[in-house]
Design an enzyme around this catalytic site. Structure first.
Site, PDB file in Angstrom:
ATOM      1  CG  MET A   1      10.270  32.338  78.315  1.00  0.00           C
ATOM      2  SD  MET A   1      12.026  32.965  77.520  1.00  0.00           S
ATOM      3  CE  MET A   1      12.632  34.478  78.069  1.00  0.00           C
ATOM      4  N   PRO A   2       8.386  30.574  80.305  1.00  0.00           N
ATOM      5  CG  PRO A   2       6.152  30.152  80.571  1.00  0.00           C
ATOM      6  CD  PRO A   2       6.977  30.455  80.184  1.00  0.00           C
ATOM      7  CG  PHE A   3      13.256  26.057  78.068  1.00  0.00           C
ATOM      8  CD1 PHE A   3      14.035  27.556  76.605  1.00  0.00           C
ATOM      9  CD2 PHE A   3      13.677  24.943  78.065  1.00  0.00           C
ATOM     10  CE1 PHE A   3      14.440  26.348  75.875  1.00  0.00           C
ATOM     11  CE2 PHE A   3      14.914  24.592  77.643  1.00  0.00           C
ATOM     12  CZ  PHE A   3      14.921  25.378  75.880  1.00  0.00           C
TER      13      PHE A   3
END
Length: 64
Positions: A1-3
Site C-alpha cells: 500500500m503506497p503512502f
C-alpha cells in the site's frame, strides 16, 4: 500500500489540495502500478512560522 506524505506551507484552497491529492494518486498508480484504492495520501499544512531553513522562518522570508 503506497503512502504519500507531503508538507506544504498553509494557504492553499481546498480545491488546490484536492487537485494535489488527485495528481499524487495518479502519479503513484501510473509509476508503480498500484490500484488507486490502495494509495494513501496525507497532506499536512504548516504555518510559515513553524517552517524554517537556516534559522529563518518562511514567515520572516515573506515580503510584507
Amino acid at each position: 500500500m503506497p503512502f504519500v506524505q507531503i508538507s506544504l506551507r498553509e494557504g492553499r484552497t481546498p480545491e488546490q489540495i484536492r487537485s494535489l491529492i488527485t495528481a499524487l494518486t495518479s502519479a503513484v498508480t501510473e509509476s508503480v502500478g498500484s490500484p488507486k484504492e490502495s494509495v494513501r495520501v496525507v497532506v499536512t499544512e504548516v504555518p510559515g512560522t513553524h517552517w524554517a531553513a537556516g534559522d529563518v522562518t518562511l514567515e520572516e522570508k515573506s515580503p510584507s
